[in-house]
Design a protein around this motif. Structure first.
Motif, PDB file in Angstrom:
ATOM      1  N   ARG A 120      26.481  46.401  31.242  1.00 42.26           N
ATOM      2  CA  ARG A 120      28.344  47.032  30.395  1.00 42.26           C
ATOM      3  C   ARG A 120      28.497  48.290  30.676  1.00 42.26           C
ATOM      4  N   GLY A 121      27.431  49.044  30.909  1.00 46.56           N
ATOM      5  CA  GLY A 121      27.845  51.105  31.539  1.00 46.56           C
ATOM      6  C   GLY A 121      28.838  51.442  32.143  1.00 46.56           C
ATOM      7  N   PHE A 122      29.111  50.692  32.558  1.00 48.28           N
ATOM      8  CA  PHE A 122      30.771  50.625  33.803  1.00 48.28           C
ATOM      9  C   PHE A 122      32.010  49.998  33.447  1.00 48.28           C
ATOM     10  N   HIS A 123      33.304  50.765  33.865  1.00 47.35           N
ATOM     11  CA  HIS A 123      34.240  49.588  33.417  1.00 47.35           C
ATOM     12  C   HIS A 123      35.135  48.806  35.722  1.00 47.35           C
ATOM     13  N   TYR A 124      35.127  47.634  35.442  1.00 43.74           N
ATOM     14  CA  TYR A 124      35.603  47.471  36.848  1.00 43.74           C
ATOM     15  C   TYR A 124      36.949  46.845  37.233  1.00 43.74           C
ATOM     16  N   ALA A 125      37.705  47.628  37.947  1.00 44.56           N
ATOM     17  CA  ALA A 125      39.255  46.567  38.614  1.00 44.56           C
ATOM     18  C   ALA A 125      38.548  45.975  39.468  1.00 44.56           C
ATOM     19  N   GLY A 126      39.006  44.940  40.042  1.00 46.18           N
ATOM     20  CA  GLY A 126      38.928  43.712  40.874  1.00 46.18           C
ATOM     21  C   GLY A 126      39.911  43.204  40.869  1.00 46.18           C
ATOM     22  N   ASN A 127      40.315  42.080  42.295  1.00 42.82           N
ATOM     23  CA  ASN A 127      41.178  41.344  42.287  1.00 42.82           C
ATOM     24  C   ASN A 127      40.627  39.574  42.996  1.00 42.82           C
ATOM     25  N   GLU A 128      39.652  39.221  42.936  1.00 45.00           N
ATOM     26  CA  GLU A 128      39.407  38.532  43.293  1.00 45.00           C
ATOM     27  C   GLU A 128      38.240  37.357  42.110  1.00 45.00           C
ATOM     28  N   ALA A 129      38.190  36.291  42.668  1.00 46.59           N
ATOM     29  CA  ALA A 129      37.619  34.830  41.714  1.00 46.59           C
ATOM     30  C   ALA A 129      35.640  35.942  42.288  1.00 46.59           C
ATOM     31  N   VAL A 130      35.496  35.441  42.675  1.00 50.91           N
ATOM     32  CA  VAL A 130      34.315  36.705  43.942  1.00 50.91           C
ATOM     33  C   VAL A 130      33.745  38.178  42.771  1.00 50.91           C
ATOM     34  N   ASP A 131      34.756  38.498  41.621  1.00 49.45           N
ATOM     35  CA  ASP A 131      34.134  40.279  41.265  1.00 49.45           C
ATOM     36  C   ASP A 131      34.057  39.790  39.940  1.00 49.45           C
ATOM     37  N   MET A 132      34.400  37.729  40.099  1.00 52.46           N
ATOM     38  CA  MET A 132      33.664  37.310  38.120  1.00 52.46           C
ATOM     39  C   MET A 132      31.851  37.626  38.212  1.00 52.46           C
ATOM     40  N   ALA A 133      31.153  37.889  39.694  1.00 54.74           N
ATOM     41  CA  ALA A 133      29.819  38.225  39.471  1.00 54.74           C
ATOM     42  C   ALA A 133      29.853  39.797  38.824  1.00 54.74           C
ATOM     43  N   VAL A 134      31.357  40.993  39.148  1.00 55.73           N
ATOM     44  CA  VAL A 134      30.716  41.896  38.701  1.00 55.73           C
ATOM     45  C   VAL A 134      31.584  42.230  37.279  1.00 55.73           C
ATOM     46  N   TRP A 135      32.274  41.358  37.160  1.00 56.12           N
ATOM     47  CA  TRP A 135      32.686  41.168  35.362  1.00 56.12           C
ATOM     48  C   TRP A 135      32.650  40.908  34.656  1.00 56.12           C
ATOM     49  N   LYS A 136      31.736  40.494  34.628  1.00 56.41           N
ATOM     50  CA  LYS A 136      30.440  39.676  33.754  1.00 56.41           C
ATOM     51  C   LYS A 136      29.429  40.388  33.265  1.00 56.41           C
ATOM     52  N   ASP A 137      28.986  41.615  34.008  1.00 54.31           N
ATOM     53  CA  ASP A 137      28.489  43.075  34.052  1.00 54.31           C
ATOM     54  C   ASP A 137      29.256  44.100  33.092  1.00 54.31           C
ATOM     55  N   ALA A 138      30.789  44.215  33.972  1.00 44.24           N
ATOM     56  CA  ALA A 138      31.135  45.286  33.006  1.00 44.24           C
ATOM     57  C   ALA A 138      31.470  45.269  32.138  1.00 44.24           C
ATOM     58  N   ASP A 139      31.984  46.467  31.245  1.00 47.57           N
ATOM     59  CA  ASP A 139      32.572  46.728  29.649  1.00 47.57           C
ATOM     60  C   ASP A 139      34.531  46.155  29.898  1.00 47.57           C
ATOM     61  N   ASP A 140      35.114  47.284  30.199  1.00 51.72           N
ATOM     62  CA  ASP A 140      36.321  46.541  29.909  1.00 51.72           C
ATOM     63  C   ASP A 140      36.573  46.251  31.569  1.00 51.72           C
ATOM     64  N   VAL A 141      37.523  45.034  31.147  1.00 52.14           N
ATOM     65  CA  VAL A 141      38.275  44.070  32.636  1.00 52.14           C
ATOM     66  C   VAL A 141      38.904  44.275  32.996  1.00 52.14           C
ATOM     67  N   ILE A 142      39.604  44.659  34.552  1.00 51.27           N
ATOM     68  CA  ILE A 142      41.088  44.813  34.838  1.00 51.27           C
ATOM     69  C   ILE A 142      40.823  44.387  35.849  1.00 51.27           C
ATOM     70  N   MET A 143      41.919  42.910  35.727  1.00 52.98           N
ATOM     71  CA  MET A 143      42.717  41.976  36.961  1.00 52.98           C
ATOM     72  C   MET A 143      43.593  42.857  37.730  1.00 52.98           C
ATOM     73  N   VAL A 144      43.491  42.410  39.015  1.00 54.11           N
ATOM     74  CA  VAL A 144      44.736  42.944  39.657  1.00 54.11           C
ATOM     75  C   VAL A 144      45.425  41.460  40.139  1.00 54.11           C
TER      76      VAL A 144
END
Length: 477
Positions: free
Chosen positions: A133-157
């Motif tokens: 949770r030391g970063f915010h992350y923008a992704g677009n696919e379900a595979v990005d869930m691995a990163v989203w769960k460790d991010a702080d704010d989440v941006i979904m395209v």
């Protein structure tokens, strides 16, 4: 947001395209055999495949379409003092060039030829650098869930409801940006308006005066096959021409060039259309299947290489149009004379010149057209070749009127000579409008919308039908 960095995925997030597939099609345009060898050799090693394709390809990252919403988000974050970093499974050479071009952080995370930075691998690298949770992350696919769960704010395209619900339940602030693609974009890429060219398949049964259902129905099925084959090749052509299209004043709006249609969707559609084209062709007869196969192979060769070769490209275009006439004869199983083919070919040589004349007249500089072998100084040579094509077509038509077949099919011979006037007028009109830049980029499509040109074509057909006695037999005059 806090001062934490904003991490942007690249493929499908910051860019409205996929860098791996971009490099594949760019490499196919430069060295198709080598590109295919790389795919076969390194298919299971994605990191190596991405690195090798990036070396072989000549990709223009500066032309790749950016998602405006993500770009605005990045600009806002940068203005607020956040570091904006690209993190991608694409090769590091491309991601670095992309970051430099858009003025983003020099620090990037990308595949390096050894490790494919996707999913869990990307999450591990980002957590190692910034902590959970030391970063915010923008992704677009379900595979990005691995990163989203460790991010702080989440941006979904593009919304992923299940993932969004899970992340929200885990205390993440989730922002959803619009994304995805539409069936309308796929349909546009298939260019159904070009199917009008397939009326050429009707010429053999018209010339043979065979208007029965036994001949017409197979030709209609053949038109379905050719339409699918043509759409398949249009998709291939647009993918091979993607950089050239992005530099073109109007072609830049095409679905692949603009990013409106994902490349992987186009590739899936390409495969499906090829199956439909060959399947329908096989259901008719082997001769027609052979013609469709030759058409697709020659079209592929044109897209890969021949369209960049002066004069060869025009001869190839004329051959592809002529193959439609041969296909109509094969589907209906009617005889097509050598005179018809020898007449049709120079007509299409003329129209091929018209296509290039139009492009050159509408060009904004004297430089060679992107992906083509012509520049504006070539207009006079193209005009001369178009004139030779007109003369050749009319000469062949005139000689045909003296054959035994012509006398048998068209008892009133002098009307065929009169029909040469509207044929010549139509060809002259097409060349003149192309030279003045008053046409569509495709002369056949333009011809089917041109009321004056259609009038000349209908007048020609009327004269020929009357010369054949068809009106007299049908209406008694």
């Amino acid at each position: 947001m806090t001062s934490k960095p904003l991490i942007l995925d690249v493929d499908g997030t910051f860019l409205r395209t996929d860098m791996l597939l971009e490099t594949f099609w760019s490499a196919m345009g430069c060295a198709p055999i080598q590109a295919l060898k790389l795919v076969v050799t390194h298919f299971t090693d994605r990191a190596q495949l991405k690195s090798k394709l990036a070396e072989l390809a000549d990709c223009r990252v500066d032309l790749m379409p950016v998602d405006k919403n993500v770009a605005e988000l990045a600009a806002q974050a940068a203005a607020q003092g956040h570091e904006v970093i690209l993190a991608s499974a694409s090769d590091t050479s491309l991601v670095s060039a992309l970051a430099r071009h858009h003025g983003l952080s020099d620090r990037i995370f990308a595949s390096d030829g050894m490790k494919n930075l996707k999913g869990e691998a990307k999450a591990e690298a980002l957590v190692a650098a910034f902590g959970t949770r030391g970063f915010h992350y923008a992704g677009n696919e379900a595979v990005d869930m691995a990163v989203w769960k460790d991010a702080d704010d989440v941006i979904m395209v593009q919304d992923h409801p299940a993932e969004r619900a899970n992340l929200a339940a885990d205390g993440h602030a989730v922002t959803v940006l619009p994304g995805g693609w539409s069936w309308a974009s796929l349909l546009k890429a298939m260019r159904p308006h070009q199917y009008v060219k397939n009326v050429l398949l009707l010429l053999p049964i018209i010339a043979a005066h065979n208007f029965g259902l036994s001949a017409l129905l197979p030709v209609l099925l053949a038109m379905v096959s050719f339409s699918a084959a043509a759409s398949c090749i249009y998709l291939v052509n647009d993918l091979l021409d993607i950089d050239a299209d992005r530099m073109h004043p109007t072609k830049c709006r095409r679905p692949f060039a603009s990013g409106a249609l994902p490349i992987k969707v186009g590739m899936a559609a390409m495969f499906a259309l090829a199956v439909i084209a060959l399947g329908v062709a096989a259901s008719l007869n082997m001769a027609f299947l052979a013609v469709v196969s030759v058409y697709m192979i020659l079209s592929l060769a044109y897209s890969l290489k021949l369209k960049r070769m002066r004069w060869v490209d025009i001869a190839t275009l004329a051959s592809l149009y002529t193959l439609r006439v041969v296909a109509g004869a094969a589907a209906a199983e009617v005889y097509v004379t050598g005179y018809m083919l020898v007449f049709i070919f120079p007509v299409f040589v003329t129209l091929g010149c018209v296509k290039r004349l139009t492009e050159l007249t509408l060009a904004t500089s004297d430089e060679r057209l992107p992906g083509r072998g012509y520049g504006r100084p070539d207009r006079s040579d193209l005009l001369n070749v178009a004139g030779l094509g007109m003369f050749g077509a009319l000469l062949v038509f005139f000689l045909y009127t003296f054959t035994d077949q012509a006398r048998s099919l068209y008892p009133t011979q002098w009307l065929l000579w009169v029909a040469m006037l509207p044929i010549g007028g139509w060809l002259f009109r097409m060349v003149s409008l192309g030279y003045k830049g008053k046409q569509d980029y495709d002369p056949i499509v333009f011809a089917m919308r041109d009321r004056h040109g259609i009038s000349l074509i209908l007048f020609t057909l009327t004269l020929m039908f009357y010369a054949a006695g068809l009106f007299q037999n049908a209406f008694g005059f």
